[in-house]
Design a protein around this motif. Structure first.
Motif, PDB file in Angstrom:
ATOM      1  N   MET A  51       0.803  -1.232   0.247  1.00 24.77           N
ATOM      2  CA  MET A  51       0.034  -0.201   0.034  1.00 24.77           C
ATOM      3  C   MET A  51       0.704   0.755  -0.003  1.00 24.77           C
ATOM      4  O   MET A  51       2.191   1.468   0.693  1.00 24.77           O
ATOM      5  N   ARG A  52       0.438   2.316  -1.071  1.00 22.51           N
ATOM      6  CA  ARG A  52       1.038   3.526  -0.473  1.00 22.51           C
ATOM      7  C   ARG A  52       0.685   4.442   0.849  1.00 22.51           C
ATOM      8  O   ARG A  52      -0.240   4.099   0.966  1.00 22.51           O
ATOM      9  N   ALA A  87       4.376  -0.252 -10.082  1.00 24.82           N
ATOM     10  CA  ALA A  87       3.610   0.357 -10.890  1.00 24.82           C
ATOM     11  C   ALA A  87       4.342   1.815 -11.236  1.00 24.82           C
ATOM     12  O   ALA A  87       4.212   2.174 -12.544  1.00 24.82           O
ATOM     13  N   ASP A  88       4.922   2.793 -10.063  1.00 26.22           N
ATOM     14  CA  ASP A  88       5.293   3.857 -10.363  1.00 26.22           C
ATOM     15  C   ASP A  88       6.897   4.371  -9.316  1.00 26.22           C
ATOM     16  O   ASP A  88       6.240   4.083  -8.227  1.00 26.22           O
ATOM     17  N   LYS A  89       7.431   4.136 -10.233  1.00 24.90           N
ATOM     18  CA  LYS A  89       8.997   3.554  -9.350  1.00 24.90           C
ATOM     19  C   LYS A  89       9.816   5.582  -8.403  1.00 24.90           C
ATOM     20  O   LYS A  89      10.779   5.693  -7.693  1.00 24.90           O
ATOM     21  N   ARG A  90       8.621   6.219  -8.953  1.00 26.53           N
ATOM     22  CA  ARG A  90       9.089   7.407  -7.933  1.00 26.53           C
ATOM     23  C   ARG A  90       7.809   7.652  -6.529  1.00 26.53           C
ATOM     24  O   ARG A  90       8.056   7.847  -5.697  1.00 26.53           O
ATOM     25  N   ALA A  91       7.219   6.464  -6.332  1.00 22.78           N
ATOM     26  CA  ALA A  91       6.283   6.064  -5.414  1.00 22.78           C
ATOM     27  C   ALA A  91       6.982   4.844  -4.635  1.00 22.78           C
ATOM     28  O   ALA A  91       7.648   4.344  -4.972  1.00 22.78           O
ATOM     29  N   ALA A  92       6.228   5.440  -3.180  1.00 26.08           N
ATOM     30  CA  ALA A  92       6.845   4.390  -2.408  1.00 26.08           C
ATOM     31  C   ALA A  92       6.283   2.637  -1.878  1.00 26.08           C
ATOM     32  O   ALA A  92       4.929   3.439  -1.786  1.00 26.08           O
TER      33      ALA A  92
END
Length: 149
Positions: A51-52, A87-92
């Motif tokens: 989960m983000r 899915a989004d390399k900028r997000a953790a």
């Protein structure tokens, strides 16, 4: 006393027993100081790994800054880790560590023991009726929650 007052008092007593009584085996007592947001975060990540933090904030119903503080505390304690989101390399994405997963399972096991204790006051038929009625309340609350989102 109104029905609402009786229900509020009963729920408060159940929460008191679940949250602060020492009904855990000695080896599990004081595993960690109880913090509702920490426990709910661990529980959420136990059910939905990866989960983000924004989704976690929404699930917990708290501001993103509060979620950031909780995550930082749990990362510092070695219970949660941040990984790059696939899915989004900028997000953790957030995951429980092995220690965090063990704590999550300990919390879940204690919750189930508490529920077993509560249900043991009822016959099997009463348990089934209680669960049926509680499901109606839960469905209403879920609908109200989704309508607010």
């Amino acid at each position: 006393m109104t029905k609402e007052e009786k229900l509020a008092d009963m729920v408060a007593e159940l929460m008191r027993v679940m949250l602060i009584s020492e009904r855990t085996p000695p080896e599990n007592q004081h595993v960690t100081k109880y913090n509702p947001l920490d426990f709910h975060t661990i529980g959420a990540l136990r059910v939905e790994p990866g989960m983000r933090s924004s989704a976690l904030a929404e699930r917990l119903g708290v501001p993103p800054t509060t979620t950031s503080s909780v995550i930082a505390r749990l990362v510092d304690r070695g219970l949660v880790q941040r990984r790059q989101d696939a899915a989004d390399k900028r997000a953790a994405a957030l995951f429980l560590t092995e220690t965090g997963a063990e704590m999550g399972q300990t919390i879940r096991n204690q919750d189930l023991r508490n529920m077993g204790l509560f249900l043991s006051a009822l016959t099997v038929d009463e348990q089934n009726e209680f669960l049926r009625l509680l499901a109606k309340i839960t469905d209403l609350v879920a609908k109200l929650d989704s309508a607010e989102a």
